[in-house]
Design a protein around this motif. Structure first.
Motif, short mmCIF file in Angstrom:
data_model
loop_
_atom_site.label_atom_id
_atom_site.label_comp_id
_atom_site.label_asym_id
_atom_site.label_seq_id
_atom_site.Cartn_x
_atom_site.Cartn_y
_atom_site.Cartn_z
N VAL A 9 141.39 89.76 64.58
CA VAL A 9 142.62 89.05 64.28
C VAL A 9 142.45 88.25 63.00
N VAL A 10 143.36 88.42 62.08
CA VAL A 10 143.33 87.64 60.84
C VAL A 10 144.18 86.40 61.03
N ALA A 11 143.59 85.23 60.80
CA ALA A 11 144.32 83.99 61.00
C ALA A 11 145.50 83.90 60.05
N THR A 12 146.61 83.40 60.55
CA THR A 12 147.79 83.23 59.70
C THR A 12 148.17 81.77 59.55
N SER A 13 147.57 80.90 60.32
CA SER A 13 147.79 79.47 60.16
C SER A 13 146.43 78.79 60.16
N TYR A 14 146.37 77.61 59.56
CA TYR A 14 145.08 77.00 59.33
C TYR A 14 145.10 75.55 59.80
N PRO A 15 144.88 75.33 61.11
CA PRO A 15 144.85 73.95 61.61
C PRO A 15 143.60 73.25 61.11
N THR A 16 143.77 72.28 60.26
CA THR A 16 142.63 71.69 59.58
C THR A 16 142.20 70.35 60.17
N ALA A 17 142.82 69.92 61.25
CA ALA A 17 142.36 68.70 61.89
C ALA A 17 140.99 68.94 62.50
N ALA A 18 140.25 67.87 62.77
CA ALA A 18 138.94 68.01 63.37
C ALA A 18 139.06 68.55 64.78
N THR A 19 138.08 69.36 65.17
CA THR A 19 138.03 69.85 66.53
C THR A 19 137.65 68.69 67.45
N ARG A 20 138.48 68.42 68.43
CA ARG A 20 138.25 67.31 69.33
C ARG A 20 137.54 67.80 70.58
N LEU A 21 136.34 67.32 70.80
CA LEU A 21 135.57 67.64 71.98
C LEU A 21 135.43 66.39 72.83
N SER A 22 135.38 66.58 74.14
CA SER A 22 135.11 65.45 75.02
C SER A 22 133.69 64.96 74.78
N THR A 23 133.41 63.76 75.22
CA THR A 23 132.07 63.20 75.06
C THR A 23 131.03 64.10 75.72
N THR A 24 131.37 64.61 76.90
CA THR A 24 130.44 65.48 77.62
C THR A 24 130.22 66.79 76.88
N ALA A 25 131.30 67.40 76.39
CA ALA A 25 131.18 68.67 75.68
C ALA A 25 130.38 68.50 74.40
N ASN A 26 130.62 67.42 73.68
CA ASN A 26 129.87 67.17 72.45
C ASN A 26 128.40 66.96 72.75
N ALA A 27 128.10 66.20 73.80
CA ALA A 27 126.70 65.96 74.18
C ALA A 27 126.01 67.26 74.57
N THR A 28 126.75 68.16 75.22
CA THR A 28 126.18 69.46 75.60
C THR A 28 125.80 70.26 74.37
N LEU A 29 126.67 70.25 73.37
CA LEU A 29 126.38 70.97 72.15
C LEU A 29 125.21 70.35 71.39
N ILE A 30 125.16 69.03 71.34
CA ILE A 30 124.05 68.36 70.66
C ILE A 30 122.73 68.72 71.33
#
Length: 487
Positions: free
Chosen positions: A31-52
């Motif tokens: 799929v080729v993107a046709t819109s470009y949401p440029t705001a920061a990706t918002r992750l929950s504290t738990t999700a961000n900690a999991t990725l870290i």
């Protein structure tokens, strides 16, 4: 050779649903993107900690390769799935009363345009993004001495030229196999020196003394520039040298016992003391010489921490990569000849970067490394995206950004707003338990206006990885690929 048309970014919201899925996903849709949401990706504290936590288990080495003076549209404006110039009706006013549309420019040598803070204001023109040709045309030309600081050997129109995937096939291959960042903004709306200061410290300032509180925001002059030839390892700063007294990332790394290296290619630096000028006599550059692209020797913290030895020639980085002894954090800085800074050749810069990346890939540290490749400023070249304003100094105009890592999501185009602030936050989260360059908590309070890493508009680089997947094998590319570059 046309650009890759393979894997594209999947739906935006689905890509960040939960941390477990995000850590394991691999973008494989067409799929080729046709819109470009440029705001920061918002992750929950738990999700961000999991990725870290996942990142800490995989990434032990972070490498920042910083090239020079190219806008995003000038290199990736026609890349499939990116927020580029394709399908847009663009014509920028010229001095003749006509206008100039973007055009394919296969020339290996480009002219570019002025790129100081004044040029930024005129290029952006309150968000219209239509000042580029007129700004470039104001430079003097047809001079007897082509090295005259006020001269250029172009008519100014090549700022609207763009390169294709066949011109820079290795860069497009990295984007195709790893991650392309299409909203990576220069951190400061100015030229190379403040950009390089931001790359290590998140601020650009002028200081009255060695005390951090003596510094005030400055994105253009920053007092007098370092004279060429100063041996930053064995000699004290001369009275006319700038004093960079605010807190930088190396201070936090040293305090936490985290290894770092700043690797500088010997040669020259082509930027001029006056950033509004395009051409000037070359200034010698060495790892021990403070300069526009090597500001760390003049940081008070680096001297006080006895870390000047961490600033070394690029040959040391290549040795470390070959032997599996890379520091936790590396910055790799070019010389003029390999920088892609006009009028230096695009082909030479691409070959230099390919050698750096190949060396890391062939070394023992590849499976634990993340390489972030970017360009420091736009060099006067056209870009159609108006930069968001986060404070009085930034952001600047869009530049190319690429993540290269065995854990990078394949063929993913990241549309988040990013800057060097995101790079530093990535290091802080991995190696410093989330400590920021924050005057309230870092132990060396300075009067910087904002803590850039915590700006809610800043994207999260952790979302560019798929840590649950097996590491990708090296993508070894020819250092001198066949291209459509001319001259």
């Amino acid at each position: 050779m046309s650009g890759p048309v393979g894997r594209r970014s999947r739906s935006w919201m689905g890509a960040v649903a939960i941390a477990a899925a995000l850590a394991g996903c691999s973008s494989t849709t067409t799929v080729v993107a046709t819109s470009y949401p440029t705001a920061a990706t918002r992750l929950s504290t738990t999700a961000n900690a999991t990725l870290i936590a996942a990142a800490k288990g995989k990434i032990k080495h972070v490498v920042f390769i910083l090239q020079e003076n190219r806008s995003f549209d000038s290199y990736f404006g026609t890349y499939p799935g990116a927020d580029g110039i394709q399908g847009r009706d663009i014509c920028v006013p010229a001095v003749t009363g006509h206008c100039q549309a973007p055009y394919v420019d296969h020339s290996d040598v480009n002219g570019g345009g002025p790129h100081g803070s004044g040029s930024f204001v005129d290029d952006v023109n309150r968000g219209a993004m239509n000042g580029f040709v007129q700004v470039a045309a104001r430079a003097r030309r047809n001079c007897a001495d082509p090295n005259d600081p006020a001269c250029t050997d172009t008519n100014g129109s090549d700022v609207m030229g763009y390169h294709t995937g066949s011109d820079i096939p290795n860069y497009w291959a990295y984007a195709h196999h790893f991650v392309l960042q299409d909203h990576m903004f220069e951190p400061v709306n100015s030229w190379s020196l403040p950009d390089h200061l931001y790359s290590v410290s998140e601020w650009s300032a002028h200081c009255g003394s060695v005390k951090p509180r003596s510094c005030t925001t400055d994105d253009e002059d920053m007092s007098q520039v370092p004279p060429p030839g100063l041996d930053g390892v064995t000699k004290a700063p001369r009275p006319q040298d700038p004093i960079y007294a605010w807190t930088d990332l190396t201070y936090l790394l040293h305090k936490a016992g985290v290894s770092w290296g700043y690797f500088v290619a010997p040669g020259t630096e082509p930027d001029c003391e006056d950033p509004q000028k395009i051409v000037c006599w070359p200034v010698k550059q060495q790892s021990r010489t403070p300069g526009f692209w090597n500001p760390l020797p003049d940081f008070v913290t680096v001297r006080q921490d006895h870390q000047l030895g961490n600033i070394a020639p690029t040959a040391t980085f290549l040795h470390d990569a070959r032997t599996g002894t890379l520091p936790a954090v590396s910055w790799v800085i070019p010389s003029g000849a390999v920088s892609e800074h006009p009028p230096n050749r695009v082909s030479v810069g691409q070959s230099y970067v390919t050698n750096l990346v190949n060396t890391v890939m062939k070394g023992p540290d590849w499976n634990s490394t993340a390489i972030f490749l970017s360009w420091d400023d736009w060099g006067g070249f056209y870009d159609h995206v108006s930069p968001p304003q986060v404070d009085s100094q930034g952001y600047g105009i869009r530049v190319p950004g690429i993540l290269i890592s065995p854990y990078a999501r394949r063929g993913y185009v990241d549309h988040q707003n990013l800057s060097f602030d995101a790079n530093i936050r990535f290091v802080e989260d991995l190696f410093l338990h989330g400590q920021r360059l924050d005057p309230a908590t870092d132990g060396r309070p300075d009067p910087r206006p904002t803590v850039r890493e915590d700006d809610p508009r800043l994207g999260n680089l952790l979302t560019e990885f798929a840590f649950s997947r097996p590491p990708k094998p090296p993508l070894l590319l020819p250092e001198n690929p066949q291209t459509t570059l001319t001259n």
